[in-house]
Design a protein around this motif. Structure first.
Motif, mmCIF file in Angstrom:
data_model
loop_
_atom_site.group_PDB
_atom_site.id
_atom_site.type_symbol
_atom_site.label_atom_id
_atom_site.label_comp_id
_atom_site.label_asym_id
_atom_site.label_seq_id
_atom_site.Cartn_x
_atom_site.Cartn_y
_atom_site.Cartn_z
ATOM 1 N N PHE A 281 0.839 -1.188 0.000
ATOM 2 C CA PHE A 281 0.000 0.000 0.000
ATOM 3 C C PHE A 281 0.880 1.246 0.000
ATOM 4 N N ALA A 282 0.270 2.381 -0.291
ATOM 5 C CA ALA A 282 0.977 3.653 -0.262
ATOM 6 C C ALA A 282 1.389 3.998 1.161
ATOM 7 N N SER A 283 2.427 4.819 1.295
ATOM 8 C CA SER A 283 2.902 5.227 2.613
ATOM 9 C C SER A 283 1.801 5.855 3.448
ATOM 10 N N GLU A 284 0.904 6.581 2.784
ATOM 11 C CA GLU A 284 -0.185 7.239 3.513
ATOM 12 C C GLU A 284 -1.089 6.232 4.228
ATOM 13 N N GLU A 285 -1.234 5.050 3.646
ATOM 14 C CA GLU A 285 -2.048 4.012 4.283
ATOM 15 C C GLU A 285 -1.423 3.582 5.610
ATOM 16 N N TYR A 286 -0.105 3.373 5.608
ATOM 17 C CA TYR A 286 0.568 2.965 6.844
ATOM 18 C C TYR A 286 0.606 4.107 7.853
ATOM 19 N N ASP A 287 0.756 5.332 7.367
ATOM 20 C CA ASP A 287 0.716 6.475 8.281
ATOM 21 C C ASP A 287 -0.630 6.543 9.000
ATOM 22 N N ALA A 288 -1.706 6.280 8.264
ATOM 23 C CA ALA A 288 -3.034 6.313 8.867
ATOM 24 C C ALA A 288 -3.204 5.192 9.897
ATOM 25 N N ARG A 289 -2.695 4.008 9.589
ATOM 26 C CA ARG A 289 -2.789 2.896 10.541
ATOM 27 C C ARG A 289 -1.998 3.210 11.812
ATOM 28 N N LEU B 121 -3.148 3.574 15.696
ATOM 29 C CA LEU B 121 -2.497 2.847 16.783
ATOM 30 C C LEU B 121 -2.020 3.807 17.870
ATOM 31 N N ARG B 122 -1.374 4.893 17.468
ATOM 32 C CA ARG B 122 -0.845 5.833 18.464
ATOM 33 C C ARG B 122 -1.953 6.483 19.277
ATOM 34 N N ALA B 123 -3.115 6.688 18.669
ATOM 35 C CA ALA B 123 -4.255 7.206 19.431
ATOM 36 C C ALA B 123 -4.671 6.205 20.505
ATOM 37 N N ARG B 124 -4.660 4.912 20.172
ATOM 38 C CA ARG B 124 -4.993 3.878 21.153
ATOM 39 C C ARG B 124 -3.917 3.784 22.230
ATOM 40 N N CYS C 50 5.137 0.209 21.728
ATOM 41 C CA CYS C 50 4.601 -1.124 21.451
ATOM 42 C C CYS C 50 5.699 -1.992 20.862
ATOM 43 N N VAL C 51 5.776 -3.219 21.334
ATOM 44 C CA VAL C 51 6.693 -4.211 20.774
ATOM 45 C C VAL C 51 5.844 -5.332 20.181
ATOM 46 N N PHE C 52 5.681 -5.302 18.862
ATOM 47 C CA PHE C 52 4.889 -6.311 18.173
ATOM 48 C C PHE C 52 5.789 -7.467 17.750
ATOM 49 N N THR C 53 5.266 -8.676 17.885
ATOM 50 C CA THR C 53 6.026 -9.874 17.533
ATOM 51 C C THR C 53 5.310 -10.762 16.519
ATOM 52 N N MET D 99 -6.604 -5.701 17.189
ATOM 53 C CA MET D 99 -7.556 -6.536 16.464
ATOM 54 C C MET D 99 -8.783 -5.713 16.066
ATOM 55 N N VAL D 100 -9.276 -4.896 16.971
ATOM 56 C CA VAL D 100 -10.428 -4.055 16.658
ATOM 57 C C VAL D 100 -10.095 -3.113 15.508
ATOM 58 N N GLN D 101 -8.891 -2.561 15.515
ATOM 59 C CA GLN D 101 -8.491 -1.681 14.422
ATOM 60 C C GLN D 101 -8.441 -2.443 13.106
#
Length: 400
Positions: free
Chosen positions: A18-26, A30-33, A42-45, A151-153
């Protein structure tokens, strides 16, 4: 010789699903949560969350991988064996850890998080051993399981995700038609499965020429092998009158889609036809129930009642559908969006869910075998959009 614990190795052009903007939005979501929960890093594995927030889908082979997200940084953590490929395939920064010294993985993570912070982790993925190392190296002031919030996101798809999922459903149909063409008496399950898989991989390569190709597969089952939805392919030869289960699963950049159909070789007996038609009717009824405001558990109870009225509920084998997105048979599952009695999630526009009732009639009984139809639906403002095109039912699927 300098033997660093970790380093940055960045080369080549970056290519993302996806475009960079898609990841920025995700990441903004996440940062709002994180801010709401008081999480500083966050340390995602898991493969699914690392892929969702960065685009990078790792190949573990027993090595740990990660994604660290702070208020300002997003950094994938990868093993040296992959060289610069993780950087080329991720949004944000990438750090490569070396194996000169044990636990360099955690030293690389520490270089981003620092010590004594509130750390979010995935309680449904982090092992006990790695949890102990997190505590030893990061010395967090507190830890919080962030997996439910992520998961909700993930359950709410963006327009870019919906476009990719539509492509996936189209590719699954391509595999289905290739399988239908390959079915004949005497053919082996493995031969038919390979025809469907090859057709899908070629179609994915045509639609996504810059992608990485892996993990597309087919489960094609016959006779007694249809009794379970996830039964592996065998070398069993097809016989006239066999019940068949067609299952195509294209994978595009970590996004899974599926097509599943009941079929018969050459002819279908009366007892089997009656069960098949009842399952098709439940499938159509179930799809009519998928609309905004419907509760997963209530949809389940309505289909249960439909089967109970026909004295078939005892043959149901699992829930009636699940979410689609970044998931796979060996990683990831948006368990909060499944059509089961114990899931009370309300359907909302932008969610993607399957309808897939299955009945398994025991061997030795009239109509023995597993019956399953499967369509993928996008929840819209008015109801749903069915993005599966391959036909279901006896009129089209008695073949060979």
């Amino acid at each position: 010789m300098d033997r660093p614990d970790f380093y940055r190795f960045h080369q080549g052009d970056r290519v993302l699903p996806f475009a960079s903007e898609e990841y920025d939005a995700r990441l903004a979501g996440l940062r709002a949560r994180m801010e709401e929960a008081g999480v500083e890093a966050c340390v995602f594995t898991s493969m699914h969350n690392i892929a969702y927030y960065s685009g990078f889908l790792y190949c573990s082979f027993g090595r740990p991988y990660g994604l660290v997200v702070t208020e300002t940084e997003s950094v994938t953590i990868s093993a040296g064996i992959d060289a610069a490929q993780p950087w080329r395939r991720c949004h944000g920064d990438n750090i490569t850890y070396t194996d000169w010294k044990r636990n360099n993985y955690w030293r690389a993570i520490l270089s981003v998080t620092g010590e004594g912070r509130v750390i979010g982790y995935e309680g449904d993925h982090l092992t006990l051993a790695q949890r102990d190392l997190l505590e030893d190296f990061l010395k967090p002031s507190a830890t919080l399981d962030i997996a439910p919030a992520t998961m909700v996101q993930r359950m709410h798809k963006s327009p870019a995700e919906l476009a990719l999922i539509r492509h996936g459903a189209n590719v699954a149909d391509v595999g289905g038609f290739a399988i239908k063409d390959a079915i004949r008496e005497g053919a082996r399950e493995i031969d038919v499965a390979m025809a469907g898989r090859d057709a899908m991989e070629l179609e994915i390569a045509k639609r996504f020429p810059d992608a990485e190709y892996r993990d597309t597969w087919v489960w094609f089952q016959s006779g007694i092998n249809t009794d379970g939805a996830h039964n592996p392919v065998t070398a069993r030869q097809l016989q006239r009158g066999d019940i068949l289960s067609l299952n195509t699963f294209p994978m595009i950049s970590g996004y899974y889609t599926a097509l599943e159909r009941t079929m018969f070789v050459g002819e279908v007996d009366d007892a089997s036809l009656k069960i098949w038609e009842a399952n098709v009717a439940a499938h159509e009824y179930g799809m009519s129930l998928l609309k905004p405001g419907a509760k997963c558990s209530e949809v389940t109870e309505q289909i249960n009642a439909f089967f109970a009225e026909r004295d078939l509920l005892q043959y149901r084998t699992f829930g009636y559908g699940h979410s689609f997105g970044v998931l796979s048979h060996y990683y990831g599952r948006e368990a909060g969006l499944e059509l089961r009695e114990d899931i009370d999630t309300m359907l909302e526009p932008g969610m993607v869910i399957s309808m897939e009732p299955m009945l398994t009639i025991p061997e030795g009984s009239p109509g023995a075998g597993g019956y399953r139809e499967h369509d993928i639906l996008i929840i819209t403002d008015e109801g749903n959009e069915n993005i599966t095109g391959y036909p279901y039912g006896p009129e089209f699927n008695v073949v060979g």
